[in-house]
Each structure stands twice: as structure tokens, then as C-alpha cells.
Design a protein around this motif. Structure first.
Motif, PDB file in Angstrom:
ATOM      1  N   LEU A 154      -9.112  14.019  -8.104  1.00 50.49           N
ATOM      2  CA  LEU A 154      -7.751  13.596  -7.782  1.00 50.49           C
ATOM      3  C   LEU A 154      -7.690  12.990  -6.388  1.00 50.49           C
ATOM      4  CD1 LEU A 154      -4.793  13.683  -8.809  1.00 50.49           C
ATOM      5  CD2 LEU A 154      -4.599  15.902  -7.689  1.00 50.49           C
ATOM      6  N   LEU A 155      -8.372  13.617  -5.440  1.00 50.49           N
ATOM      7  CA  LEU A 155      -8.399  13.110  -4.071  1.00 50.49           C
ATOM      8  C   LEU A 155      -9.043  11.728  -4.010  1.00 50.49           C
ATOM      9  CD1 LEU A 155      -8.054  13.611  -0.999  1.00 50.49           C
ATOM     10  CD2 LEU A 155     -10.291  14.738  -1.054  1.00 50.49           C
ATOM     11  N   ILE A 156     -10.141  11.548  -4.726  1.00 53.03           N
ATOM     12  CA  ILE A 156     -10.848  10.262  -4.711  1.00 53.03           C
ATOM     13  C   ILE A 156      -9.979   9.165  -5.332  1.00 53.03           C
ATOM     14  CG2 ILE A 156     -12.842   9.021  -5.645  1.00 53.03           C
ATOM     15  CD1 ILE A 156     -14.407  11.630  -5.415  1.00 53.03           C
ATOM     16  N   LEU A 157      -9.381   9.449  -6.477  1.00 55.73           N
ATOM     17  CA  LEU A 157      -8.563   8.438  -7.146  1.00 55.73           C
ATOM     18  C   LEU A 157      -7.321   8.094  -6.338  1.00 55.73           C
ATOM     19  CD1 LEU A 157      -8.749   9.642 -10.863  1.00 55.73           C
ATOM     20  CD2 LEU A 157      -9.750   7.566  -9.908  1.00 55.73           C
ATOM     21  N   GLY A 158      -6.680   9.111  -5.751  1.00 51.47           N
ATOM     22  CA  GLY A 158      -5.467   8.864  -4.991  1.00 51.47           C
ATOM     23  C   GLY A 158      -5.694   8.008  -3.767  1.00 51.47           C
ATOM     24  N   SER A 159      -6.692   8.352  -2.977  1.00 49.82           N
ATOM     25  CA  SER A 159      -6.961   7.572  -1.765  1.00 49.82           C
ATOM     26  C   SER A 159      -7.563   6.208  -2.102  1.00 49.82           C
ATOM     27  CB  SER A 159      -7.898   8.353  -0.845  1.00 49.82           C
ATOM     28  OG  SER A 159      -9.116   8.671  -1.499  1.00 49.82           O
ATOM     29  N   SER A 160      -8.406   6.140  -3.135  1.00 45.53           N
ATOM     30  CA  SER A 160      -9.015   4.862  -3.508  1.00 45.53           C
ATOM     31  C   SER A 160      -7.991   3.860  -4.022  1.00 45.53           C
ATOM     32  CB  SER A 160     -10.091   5.088  -4.571  1.00 45.53           C
ATOM     33  OG  SER A 160     -11.137   5.894  -4.073  1.00 45.53           O
ATOM     34  N   SER A 161      -6.940   4.341  -4.666  1.00 41.13           N
ATOM     35  CA  SER A 161      -5.916   3.423  -5.168  1.00 41.13           C
ATOM     36  C   SER A 161      -5.229   2.692  -4.015  1.00 41.13           C
ATOM     37  CB  SER A 161      -4.885   4.197  -5.991  1.00 41.13           C
ATOM     38  OG  SER A 161      -4.187   5.131  -5.193  1.00 41.13           O
ATOM     39  N   VAL A 162      -4.955   3.406  -2.927  1.00 42.32           N
ATOM     40  CA  VAL A 162      -4.306   2.778  -1.771  1.00 42.32           C
ATOM     41  C   VAL A 162      -5.269   1.816  -1.078  1.00 42.32           C
ATOM     42  CG1 VAL A 162      -3.017   3.204   0.345  1.00 42.32           C
ATOM     43  CG2 VAL A 162      -2.927   4.866  -1.511  1.00 42.32           C
ATOM     44  N   LEU A 203      -7.559  -5.777  -4.134  1.00 44.93           N
ATOM     45  CA  LEU A 203      -8.320  -5.615  -5.376  1.00 44.93           C
ATOM     46  C   LEU A 203      -7.469  -5.113  -6.532  1.00 44.93           C
ATOM     47  CD1 LEU A 203     -11.546  -3.960  -3.872  1.00 44.93           C
ATOM     48  CD2 LEU A 203     -11.158  -6.370  -4.410  1.00 44.93           C
ATOM     49  N   GLY A 204      -6.271  -4.668  -6.236  1.00 47.32           N
ATOM     50  CA  GLY A 204      -5.408  -4.126  -7.290  1.00 47.32           C
ATOM     51  C   GLY A 204      -5.650  -2.638  -7.501  1.00 47.32           C
ATOM     52  N   SER A 205      -4.577  -1.944  -7.782  1.00 49.82           N
ATOM     53  CA  SER A 205      -4.674  -0.485  -7.919  1.00 49.82           C
ATOM     54  C   SER A 205      -4.338   0.009  -9.317  1.00 49.82           C
ATOM     55  CB  SER A 205      -3.714   0.170  -6.916  1.00 49.82           C
ATOM     56  OG  SER A 205      -2.385  -0.275  -7.145  1.00 49.82           O
ATOM     57  N   SER A 206      -4.142  -0.895 -10.257  1.00 48.61           N
ATOM     58  CA  SER A 206      -3.690  -0.473 -11.591  1.00 48.61           C
ATOM     59  C   SER A 206      -4.702   0.433 -12.280  1.00 48.61           C
ATOM     60  CB  SER A 206      -3.401  -1.696 -12.458  1.00 48.61           C
ATOM     61  OG  SER A 206      -4.551  -2.515 -12.572  1.00 48.61           O
ATOM     62  N   ALA A 207      -5.988   0.145 -12.120  1.00 48.71           N
ATOM     63  CA  ALA A 207      -7.005   0.981 -12.780  1.00 48.71           C
ATOM     64  C   ALA A 207      -6.977   2.408 -12.240  1.00 48.71           C
ATOM     65  CB  ALA A 207      -8.384   0.362 -12.577  1.00 48.71           C
ATOM     66  N   HIS A 208      -6.859   2.534 -10.919  1.00 49.87           N
ATOM     67  CA  HIS A 208      -6.817   3.872 -10.326  1.00 49.87           C
ATOM     68  C   HIS A 208      -5.562   4.635 -10.766  1.00 49.87           C
ATOM     69  CE1 HIS A 208      -9.390   1.453  -7.658  1.00 49.87           C
ATOM     70  NE2 HIS A 208     -10.023   2.576  -7.396  1.00 49.87           N
ATOM     71  N   LEU A 209      -4.436   3.949 -10.793  1.00 49.01           N
ATOM     72  CA  LEU A 209      -3.199   4.615 -11.189  1.00 49.01           C
ATOM     73  C   LEU A 209      -3.222   5.008 -12.665  1.00 49.01           C
ATOM     74  CD1 LEU A 209      -0.533   2.478  -9.277  1.00 49.01           C
ATOM     75  CD2 LEU A 209      -1.483   4.697  -8.646  1.00 49.01           C
ATOM     76  N   LEU A 210      -3.834   4.174 -13.502  1.00 47.73           N
ATOM     77  CA  LEU A 210      -3.965   4.539 -14.913  1.00 47.73           C
ATOM     78  C   LEU A 210      -4.862   5.761 -15.093  1.00 47.73           C
ATOM     79  CD1 LEU A 210      -4.258   1.018 -16.604  1.00 47.73           C
ATOM     80  CD2 LEU A 210      -2.362   2.649 -16.811  1.00 47.73           C
ATOM     81  N   LEU A 211      -5.927   5.832 -14.301  1.00 51.46           N
ATOM     82  CA  LEU A 211      -6.791   7.017 -14.362  1.00 51.46           C
ATOM     83  C   LEU A 211      -6.040   8.256 -13.884  1.00 51.46           C
ATOM     84  CD1 LEU A 211     -10.188   5.562 -13.081  1.00 51.46           C
ATOM     85  CD2 LEU A 211      -9.687   6.407 -15.381  1.00 51.46           C
ATOM     86  N   LEU A 212      -5.218   8.096 -12.849  1.00 52.18           N
ATOM     87  CA  LEU A 212      -4.399   9.218 -12.400  1.00 52.18           C
ATOM     88  C   LEU A 212      -3.414   9.658 -13.475  1.00 52.18           C
ATOM     89  CD1 LEU A 212      -3.531   8.376  -8.667  1.00 52.18           C
ATOM     90  CD2 LEU A 212      -4.765  10.376  -9.496  1.00 52.18           C
ATOM     91  N   ALA A 213      -2.803   8.668 -14.164  1.00 52.66           N
ATOM     92  CA  ALA A 213      -1.880   9.002 -15.250  1.00 52.66           C
ATOM     93  C   ALA A 213      -2.608   9.724 -16.383  1.00 52.66           C
ATOM     94  CB  ALA A 213      -1.206   7.734 -15.766  1.00 52.66           C
ATOM     95  N   GLY A 214      -3.822   9.260 -16.703  1.00 55.31           N
ATOM     96  CA  GLY A 214      -4.607   9.944 -17.723  1.00 55.31           C
ATOM     97  C   GLY A 214      -4.986  11.353 -17.306  1.00 55.31           C
ATOM     98  N   ALA A 242       0.823  -1.203   0.000  1.00 51.07           N
ATOM     99  CA  ALA A 242       0.000   0.000   0.000  1.00 51.07           C
ATOM    100  C   ALA A 242       0.860   1.257   0.000  1.00 51.07           C
ATOM    101  CB  ALA A 242      -0.936  -0.010   1.211  1.00 51.07           C
ATOM    102  N   LEU A 243       1.999   1.204   0.688  1.00 52.97           N
ATOM    103  CA  LEU A 243       2.906   2.346   0.684  1.00 52.97           C
ATOM    104  C   LEU A 243       3.451   2.611  -0.710  1.00 52.97           C
ATOM    105  CD1 LEU A 243       4.647   4.512   1.981  1.00 52.97           C
ATOM    106  CD2 LEU A 243       6.270   2.731   2.652  1.00 52.97           C
ATOM    107  N   GLY A 244       3.803   1.546  -1.441  1.00 59.20           N
ATOM    108  CA  GLY A 244       4.266   1.730  -2.816  1.00 59.20           C
ATOM    109  C   GLY A 244       3.222   2.384  -3.694  1.00 59.20           C
ATOM    110  N   VAL A 245       1.961   1.975  -3.527  1.00 62.15           N
ATOM    111  CA  VAL A 245       0.883   2.583  -4.311  1.00 62.15           C
ATOM    112  C   VAL A 245       0.671   4.037  -3.893  1.00 62.15           C
ATOM    113  CG1 VAL A 245      -1.588   2.463  -4.810  1.00 62.15           C
ATOM    114  CG2 VAL A 245      -0.230   0.371  -4.733  1.00 62.15           C
ATOM    115  N   LEU A 246       0.790   4.312  -2.594  1.00 63.11           N
ATOM    116  CA  LEU A 246       0.654   5.694  -2.121  1.00 63.11           C
ATOM    117  C   LEU A 246       1.708   6.592  -2.763  1.00 63.11           C
ATOM    118  CD1 LEU A 246      -0.519   7.839  -0.158  1.00 63.11           C
ATOM    119  CD2 LEU A 246       1.180   7.061   1.507  1.00 63.11           C
ATOM    120  N   LEU A 247       2.946   6.128  -2.792  1.00 62.76           N
ATOM    121  CA  LEU A 247       4.011   6.923  -3.408  1.00 62.76           C
ATOM    122  C   LEU A 247       3.766   7.112  -4.901  1.00 62.76           C
ATOM    123  CD1 LEU A 247       7.166   5.459  -1.619  1.00 62.76           C
ATOM    124  CD2 LEU A 247       5.948   7.576  -1.110  1.00 62.76           C
ATOM    125  N   ALA A 248       3.313   6.039  -5.575  1.00 59.81           N
ATOM    126  CA  ALA A 248       3.023   6.156  -7.011  1.00 59.81           C
ATOM    127  C   ALA A 248       1.885   7.140  -7.256  1.00 59.81           C
ATOM    128  CB  ALA A 248       2.675   4.784  -7.577  1.00 59.81           C
TER     129      ALA A 248
END
Length: 222
Positions: free
Chosen positions: A174-182, A189-200, A127-133
Motif C-alpha cells: 500500500l505504501l509503495i503504490l500510494g507514494s508511487s502514484s504521486v 507518466l500518469g497515475s491511473s495504473a497505480h490508482l487502479l491497483l489501489l482500488a483493486g 499531484a495533490l489530486g492524486v495524493l488525495l485520491a
């Protein structure tokens, strides 16, 4: 163009170094705001793990707002922005330099401090790695949108209040996507979808926000 961008960013960083309080304030506010929640809630690890991502993201968002009102104010007051408008290179380079300097001074330190605070919220290594990403993807968006808000509120009364009111709706996705990814990573459940949306969101903001900031600055200078 790249040399002009580098020189302009170097100027912004040197000017910021003359005001060390403004450099220290965002990470210090981030630390204090995120550290107060566990003291108020108590040592309930389950609750701390549940609220940790949201608390860290809200604290980062508020810390990034500090000093945004002064992003263009000094250059506007002494005529530097007018000179940039009349210069042969586009005003867009000045905007990118200010956004880059703001992220280096107010965004990147938040990413560096986040692991220290994650320990306090008993955050798992994954979760920390996803938070940093998520912070690496999200904090540039905070700077880009913040520059747009600072340009829109440049010549207005009560600029700091107006800036916060303008940026709050833009920061919510941005707040919703960032916290939801962690949260998603912590629940398996995996965070790739949230991180891809953040990248977009970062790509879209980087493509549109600087041009809108330039337009806002031109209106303020007229």
C-alpha cells in the motif's frame, strides 16, 4: 441489517467522542510528523518535492496505527464482544461498524489535513489530486488490515509491538503504490495504473479482511 450496522457504528462514534484525545491524536501526529522533515532537511524545493509523497504516506500509515490496539480491547474486557457473538445478527456487522468508525475518526481526517501539508512540500495541483485520491483509496485498507491485526493481537502480551510487526509487511504494498502514484503523476507518466491497483487492493481487502477478523475474534473468545 443496515439499521443494526448504523446503530453499532453510532455507538462506536459516541464512545469515541467521550475520549477526545484519541480523536485528535491521529491527525495531530500526522501533522507533526510530516512537518518535521522540511525543518530538518531545509528549503531545498527539489528535494522536498521528491520526498513529499513518501513522507506523507509514511506519516499517514504511522498515524493510522495509533489506537488500533484498543479497537476491540474494551469490548473484549467488558464482555460486549461475547454478547455480539451470541447476538442473532452476525459478528461481521460489528467488525464493519468498528472499521467504519475507525476510518471516519482516524482515516478521513488524514485526507482532510493532507492538502495543508502538500503546500509545504511544494506539490503541484495535479499531484495533490492524486495524493488525495490515493489516500481515499488507501486509508480504508489501513483500517481493514488494522482491524485484522488488532483481532489477532487481542489476547496477546505486548500487543502493540506484535500489532506493528504483523501489520508492517501488509502495509508495504500500500505504501509503495500510494507514494508511487504521486511520483508518476508529478513526472508526467500518469497515475491511473497505480490508482487502479489501489482500488483493486481495497476491493480485495474489503472482501477478505472482515471475514478473517471475525475468525480471529472467535479464536480470541474461545
Amino acid at each position: 441489517m443496515l439499521s443494526i450496522l448504523a446503530l453499532t457504528m453510532r455507538r462506536e462514534l459516541l464512545l469515541a467522542l467521550r475520549r477526545p484525545a484519541e480523536i485528535v491524536m491521529p491527525p495531530l501526529f500526522f501533522l507533526l510528523a510530516a512537518m518535521l522533515y522540511p525543518l530538518a532537511i531545509g528549503p531545498d524545493q527539489e528535494l522536498l518535492r521528491a520526498i513529499g509523497p513518501g513522507v506523507l504516506w509514511v506519516s499517514a500509515l504511522l498515524a493510522a496505527l495509533l489506537g488500533l490496539q484498543r479497537l476491540f480491547a474494551a469490548d473484549f474486557a467488558d464482555g460486549t464482544l461475547e454478547q455480539a457473538l451470541l447476538a442473532p445478527h452476525p459478528l461481521l456487522l460489528t467488525v464493519w461498524a468498528k472499521v467504519g468508525a475507525h476510518w471516519l475518526l482516524a482515516g478521513l481526517p488524514l485526507v482532510a489535513v493532507a492538502p495543508l501539508l502538500a503546500i509545504q512540500y511544494d506539490m503541484a495541483p495535479q499531484a495533490l489530486g492524486v495524493l488525495l485520491a490515493s489516500l481515499l483509496l488507501g486509508t480504508p485498507v489501513l483500517s481493514l488490515l488494522g482491524a485484522l491485526g488488532a483481532a489477532l493481537a487481542l489476547n496477546a502480551r505486548g500487543g502493540s509491538v506484535l500489532l506493528a510487526l504483523m501489520l508492517a509487511p501488509l502495509y508495504i504494498p500500500l505504501l509503495i503504490l500510494g507514494s508511487s502514484s504521486v511520483h508518476a503523476e508529478a513526472q508526467g507518466l500518469g497515475s491511473s495504473a497505480h490508482l487502479l491497483l489501489l482500488a483493486g487492493l481495497l476491493c480485495g481487502t474489503a472482501a477478505l479482511a472482515p471475514w478473517a477478523t471475525v475468525a480471529a475474534l472467535r479464536v480470541a473468545l474461545e
